[in-house]
Design a protein around this motif. Structure first.
Motif, PDB file in Angstrom:
ATOM      1  N   LEU A 411       0.828  -1.203   0.000  1.00 39.94           N
ATOM      2  CA  LEU A 411       0.000   0.000   0.000  1.00 39.94           C
ATOM      3  C   LEU A 411       0.866   1.258   0.000  1.00 39.94           C
ATOM      4  O   LEU A 411       0.539   2.258  -0.664  1.00 39.94           O
ATOM      5  N   GLU A 412       1.980   1.217   0.725  1.00 42.19           N
ATOM      6  CA  GLU A 412       2.876   2.377   0.805  1.00 42.19           C
ATOM      7  C   GLU A 412       3.495   2.698  -0.552  1.00 42.19           C
ATOM      8  O   GLU A 412       3.655   3.874  -0.911  1.00 42.19           O
ATOM      9  N   VAL A 413       3.835   1.668  -1.323  1.00 42.70           N
ATOM     10  CA  VAL A 413       4.338   1.901  -2.680  1.00 42.70           C
ATOM     11  C   VAL A 413       3.276   2.611  -3.512  1.00 42.70           C
ATOM     12  O   VAL A 413       3.551   3.589  -4.215  1.00 42.70           O
ATOM     13  N   ASP A 436      -2.400   9.812   4.364  1.00 38.15           N
ATOM     14  CA  ASP A 436      -2.085  11.123   4.933  1.00 38.15           C
ATOM     15  C   ASP A 436      -1.117  11.828   3.988  1.00 38.15           C
ATOM     16  O   ASP A 436       0.103  11.599   4.037  1.00 38.15           O
ATOM     17  N   PRO A 437      -1.623  12.693   3.097  1.00 36.73           N
ATOM     18  CA  PRO A 437      -0.748  13.324   2.093  1.00 36.73           C
ATOM     19  C   PRO A 437       0.224  14.342   2.675  1.00 36.73           C
ATOM     20  O   PRO A 437       1.175  14.744   1.995  1.00 36.73           O
ATOM     21  N   VAL A 439       2.259  13.714   5.022  1.00 37.12           N
ATOM     22  CA  VAL A 439       3.491  12.971   5.321  1.00 37.12           C
ATOM     23  C   VAL A 439       4.257  12.746   4.017  1.00 37.12           C
ATOM     24  O   VAL A 439       3.722  12.163   3.077  1.00 37.12           O
ATOM     25  N   PRO A 440       5.495  13.211   3.894  1.00 37.52           N
ATOM     26  CA  PRO A 440       6.266  12.968   2.672  1.00 37.52           C
ATOM     27  C   PRO A 440       6.579  11.480   2.520  1.00 37.52           C
ATOM     28  O   PRO A 440       6.763  10.770   3.513  1.00 37.52           O
ATOM     29  N   SER A 441       6.623  11.010   1.294  1.00 34.52           N
ATOM     30  CA  SER A 441       6.904   9.594   1.069  1.00 34.52           C
ATOM     31  C   SER A 441       8.336   9.258   1.475  1.00 34.52           C
ATOM     32  O   SER A 441       9.281   9.944   1.090  1.00 34.52           O
ATOM     33  N   GLY A 442       8.462   8.189   2.252  1.00 36.87           N
ATOM     34  CA  GLY A 442       9.790   7.708   2.648  1.00 36.87           C
ATOM     35  C   GLY A 442      10.181   6.450   1.899  1.00 36.87           C
ATOM     36  O   GLY A 442      11.065   5.698   2.341  1.00 36.87           O
ATOM     37  N   LEU A 443       9.540   6.217   0.751  1.00 35.03           N
ATOM     38  CA  LEU A 443       9.783   4.997  -0.019  1.00 35.03           C
ATOM     39  C   LEU A 443      11.225   4.934  -0.511  1.00 35.03           C
ATOM     40  O   LEU A 443      11.763   5.904  -1.028  1.00 35.03           O
ATOM     41  N   GLU A 457       8.164   8.070   8.861  1.00 34.85           N
ATOM     42  CA  GLU A 457       6.721   7.882   9.016  1.00 34.85           C
ATOM     43  C   GLU A 457       6.088   7.434   7.707  1.00 34.85           C
ATOM     44  O   GLU A 457       6.518   7.825   6.615  1.00 34.85           O
ATOM     45  N   ARG A 458       5.051   6.632   7.824  1.00 32.50           N
ATOM     46  CA  ARG A 458       4.354   6.131   6.643  1.00 32.50           C
ATOM     47  C   ARG A 458       3.142   6.992   6.304  1.00 32.50           C
ATOM     48  O   ARG A 458       2.504   7.549   7.186  1.00 32.50           O
ATOM     49  N   ARG A 459       2.832   7.021   5.002  1.00 33.36           N
ATOM     50  CA  ARG A 459       1.676   7.793   4.529  1.00 33.36           C
ATOM     51  C   ARG A 459       0.365   7.020   4.713  1.00 33.36           C
ATOM     52  O   ARG A 459      -0.703   7.614   4.817  1.00 33.36           O
ATOM     53  N   VAL A 460       0.451   5.699   4.702  1.00 39.48           N
ATOM     54  CA  VAL A 460      -0.744   4.873   4.846  1.00 39.48           C
ATOM     55  C   VAL A 460      -1.066   4.687   6.324  1.00 39.48           C
ATOM     56  O   VAL A 460      -0.212   4.287   7.112  1.00 39.48           O
ATOM     57  N   LYS A 461      -2.301   4.982   6.681  1.00 39.81           N
ATOM     58  CA  LYS A 461      -2.742   4.912   8.081  1.00 39.81           C
ATOM     59  C   LYS A 461      -3.977   4.019   8.193  1.00 39.81           C
ATOM     60  O   LYS A 461      -4.678   3.775   7.209  1.00 39.81           O
ATOM     61  N   ASP A 462      -4.248   3.584   9.401  1.00 42.94           N
ATOM     62  CA  ASP A 462      -5.519   2.940   9.760  1.00 42.94           C
ATOM     63  C   ASP A 462      -5.935   1.837   8.786  1.00 42.94           C
ATOM     64  O   ASP A 462      -7.042   1.840   8.246  1.00 42.94           O
TER      65      ASP A 462
END
Length: 540
Positions: A411-413, A436-437, A439-443, A457-462
């Protein structure tokens, strides 16, 4: 006096009407014309129509203009005519039109490497790419360039194919039986290997006396890996006069201009997709190059029209077979803007196909990469042809056992480019998630563009599975396609070591037909009324 006013009024109306007719500009004198297409995706009857492109080239030649027609990739896949003939029909049509230079895009490889090499031998003008190489020898698989004599000048064309091909076509097609890559595209994490391959080819073309050099690339700009984009290649090379681009389906009006490594301006042109326009570059007598998009073609080449009809008729009976009835439009696009949504937002078509996989494959959840969805299914009775237009890849369905962590990584990708598009953006069933847009992508990606981790931190939550918070250590059954869940497509290599429970049991379209006819009684309605989906993906 009244008659004079009426004549003046009519004259004004005629003038206004003339302004609204698309005007095709034909260069005069000895100006050399380079016509170009990209990302046709089998759309030979769409928009302009390939028969009109053919006639336009013939008309220019009849008027004494030196003309070449080139294509920047992704021609043979993307619609039923390509899929059912595994590319052969499109090659026949391109040969009839008279292309002079063609490169492979990432989707030229979608029928497998053996089939691509077979089709390449049937392409009369040949396929060209300077960076498609044998990994062991580092030698090009195809010829890197071609020189045409036009109007007394030597015009060099160099081909280059995005290294993203390794993850946006099926990765196993470039590997041996042990999963080791035997084909590559000069990929690395900086772009330097691609720049070097292009510069080497350009230098060789110049040594052979080329007066002008055109780079024909399947590279793109929007949502492309930045160091492999056409802009990056232009900025890191020299002695290229103009770039004919593809891959990102954009229409450049006016054309892009990039400053190259030598400080000179390079034109970059692209025509959209499915013949939305025809590119026309003109080398003027003073040596300057102009670029425009042609949209007002009227006359069609009767021989090409006849051939296209003949190839379509071969598959007419199977394509017209009805599958079911949609009581709502199942969309891949945003109904408010008409722009594609399935690669950066939930749609009811995304929900529908995800539900298909989860129901037919009987899994906890299912995941569908937005890049696999290519068209909308309109309200009313829909056919096998309509399904193939929406899902043209012939992906095989599979089931794996994956951990919650692997699911979260995938999902994070998918959201790494949000609000921009990503082919790995996941439509889902049996689960929900939030983005959560802020949060900058840490991919983190490896040299081939594959998933290598997430920093910070990840952008995908919950993330919830069947209403319960995901357990990152638990194992879940996941339905989808081999492209995502087995072959590492879109760089989703986190699934490659997962336990396979069902492997390649049916195509995506066959699964949809089973879902519609055996699970929905051939009627698609409840649960899909909202074009923006059922709220499975939310934005924080």
């Amino acid at each position: 006096m009244g008659n004079r006013i009426r004549k003046l009024y009519v004259s004004i109306l005629v003038s206004l009407a003339t302004l609204m007719i698309p005007v095709v500009v034909i260069a005069a004198g000895k100006e050399i014309i380079i016509l170009h297409t990209n990302d046709i995706h089998c759309g030979v009857t769409d928009n302009l129509g390939i028969d009109k492109v053919s006639q336009y080239k013939k008309d220019l030649k009849k008027q004494g203009h030196p003309v070449a027609l080139v294509d920047a990739g992704d021609a043979i896949q993307g619609a039923p005519l390509g899929k059912l003939s595994t590319g052969e029909s499109i090659i026949k049509i391109m040969n009839a039109v008279g292309y002079d230079f063609v490169i492979p895009g990432n989707h030229e490889f979608d029928y497998g490497m053996a089939r691509f090499l077979q089709l390449a031998s049937r392409q009369k003008c040949g396929y060209y790419s300077c960076n498609f190489v044998d990994v062991k020898t580092r030698k090009p698989i195809l010829k890197p360039y071609k020189i045409l004599n036009l109007g007394g000048k030597k015009i060099g064309f160099v081909g280059v194919t995005t290294p993203e091909t390794l993850i946006t076509s099926t990765p196993v097609y470039f590997q041996d039986k042990d999963g080791k890559f035997i084909y590559g595209f000069c990929e690395d994490q900086t772009g330097e290997k691609v720049y070097q391959a292009v510069q080497r080819a350009v230098n060789n073309v110049r040594k052979e006396g080329a007066d002008y050099v055109f780079l024909v690339g399947h590279l793109g700009t929007e949502s492309s890996i930045p160091h492999w984009s056409s802009g990056a290649v232009a900025a890191n090379t020299y002695n290229i006069d103009a770039i004919i681009d593809g891959h990102s389906h954009e229409q450049y009006i006016p054309p892009h201009k990039i400053i190259n490594k030598a400080g000179k301006t390079v034109l970059v042109a692209q025509t959209g997709t499915k013949l939305q326009s025809l590119g026309q570059m003109v080398i003027k007598e003073d040596g300057t190059i102009t670029s425009e998009l042609v949209k007002g073609l009227k006359a069609a080449d009767p021989k090409v029209t006849k051939l296209v009809a003949k190839e379509n008729k071969r598959f007419e009976k199977i394509l017209n077979q009805p599958v079911g009835e949609a009581f709502v439009e199942l969309t891949a696009n945003d109904p408010k803007t008409g722009k594609r949504l399935v690669r950066n937002g939930e749609t009811n078509l995304g929900d529908f196909v995800a539900d298909t996989y989860r129901s037919v494959l009987d899994t906890d959840i299912s995941m569908v990469n937005g890049g696999s969805v290519r068209n909308t299914i309109k309200k009313g009775v829909f056919t096998y042809n309509n399904l193939l237009e929406a899902f043209p890849f012939g992906n095989m369905c599979t089931v794996i056992e994956a951990t919650g962590q692997q699911i979260a990584d995938a999902l994070e990708v998918g959201v790494s480019e949000y609000p921009g598009e990503h082919g790995a953006f996941m439509q889902v069933s049996g689960m929900t998630y939030a983005i959560d847009p802020k949060v900058p992508s840490g991919l983190i990606l490896d040299a081939k563009g594959n998933f290598a981790g997430v920093k910070g931190e990840r952008r995908v939550k919950d993330i919830r599975i069947n209403g319960k918070p995901i357990d990152l250590n638990a194992k879940y059954t996941v339905g989808g396609t081999t492209y995502v869940l087995k072959d590492g497509g879109n760089g989703l290599v986190m699934f490659k070591q997962c336990k396979l429970l069902k492997d390649g049991i049916m195509t995506d379209v066959d699964a949809i037909m089973e879902y519609v006819q055996n699970h929905l009684n051939a009627k698609v309605k409840e649960g899909y009324e909202n074009p923006y989906g059922a709220g499975r993906i939310t934005i924080k």
